[in-house]
Design a protein around this motif. Sequence first.
Motif, PDB file in Angstrom:
ATOM      1  N   HIS A  68       0.867  -1.182   0.000  1.00  0.00           N
ATOM      2  CA  HIS A  68       0.000   0.000   0.000  1.00  0.00           C
ATOM      3  C   HIS A  68       0.901   1.229   0.000  1.00  0.00           C
ATOM      4  CE1 HIS A  68      -3.675  -2.301   0.676  1.00  0.00           C
ATOM      5  NE2 HIS A  68      -3.001  -3.009   1.571  1.00  0.00           N
ATOM      6  N   ASP A  72      -1.978  -4.365  -3.986  1.00  0.00           N
ATOM      7  CA  ASP A  72      -2.980  -3.748  -3.095  1.00  0.00           C
ATOM      8  C   ASP A  72      -4.374  -4.348  -3.290  1.00  0.00           C
ATOM      9  OD1 ASP A  72      -4.044  -2.638  -5.406  1.00  0.00           O
ATOM     10  OD2 ASP A  72      -3.331  -0.620  -4.998  1.00  0.00           O
ATOM     11  N   SER A  74      -6.265   2.434  -2.497  1.00  0.00           N
ATOM     12  CA  SER A  74      -5.621   1.529  -3.445  1.00  0.00           C
ATOM     13  C   SER A  74      -5.573   2.189  -4.818  1.00  0.00           C
ATOM     14  CB  SER A  74      -6.366   0.194  -3.504  1.00  0.00           C
ATOM     15  OG  SER A  74      -7.720   0.395  -3.903  1.00  0.00           O
TER      16      SER A  74
END
Length: 340
Positions: free
Chosen positions: A227, A278, A310
């Motif tokens: 992330h 992600d 994301s």
Amino acid sequence: MDYQLSGIRSSNLNASQLNQSNPDRFALLRLSQTLADSSTDFSQQRIDRLNATFRHRNDTITFGRQALSWGNGLVFNPLDRINPFAPNQIDKSYKPGVDMLSGQKSLRNDDQLSWFILPKRATFNEKVTYDASSFGIKWYHFSPNSNRDFQWLLLKDEQEQLFGWQLTENSDYGLWNLDLLWSYDQTYRKNTLSALLNWQNSLSIFDRQTVLFGELFYNGYGSALTHTMADNLPSRLVDLQAAGKLFSTHRYYSAIGASAEIYPLLNINATLISNWQDKSQLLALELIYSVSDNDQWLLSWQQPFGQRGSEFMGLQSATSPNRQNNSGSVALQWQHYFSY
């Protein structure tokens, strides 16, 4: 010669992010004009094709504004550095042109040699410089005994030296393609490797002609973090995204899809793009309806999935109070082809 007139109106449009004073400010030829640039309206007119071609026996040379595409990517295309399409591009039937000198030469064994020289202006003084320009050469070889195509590419793209290799094989189980790209960036003094593998096959499902495909993409420029935030992206990746040469933020991606003929005048395309890091995804559906020989309608729906922050839902920024949150979008396009 092609002419384009385009515009957009939106209540929350920030036109300065779409463009600046001249869309062709870094191009060799100044063939664009901004007609409107405000907080709600942006429009421009542009000559997008203006070139001349010289042919002699097995040689072809073209000078002027033209389109060029290298690589065989279906959704992603690391070998294409000249105005590549974004993975979620709705219409890929027309590619914007750039000012270059290009050529092709057919060899005796059916091999083909292609090259281009792309002069560009530097960002700091808008003058044509060697560092801002690009050029490349490609050798194509077909092996009839094995149904394989080989391509070797050498490119200089601004501050990068690149070497590309491509293998395409046509088998009973479909068409396979492998792209490899190695680059060395002089500014960041860094080596980068990107790779792409795809497969496609045509078959009949419920008596309807259907094309299935799958693609894996490794983006060597991307972030290794699961992330990441918009402020933490690698500097070289940010440069390529700003130049419109790369659109992916992470490293590991896949895409699967199908194109089916519902009946001869109606086709449906479906593509699912996945970010493995992600876990975000983008689903794209298209309906293409041929109204007549000269008219076609395209209805597109794109829907992102994933956690907030994301890639496909919208990366967040630690320094900006604005929280981007991408939502679904619907587009309707009409295409008319003129007959002469």
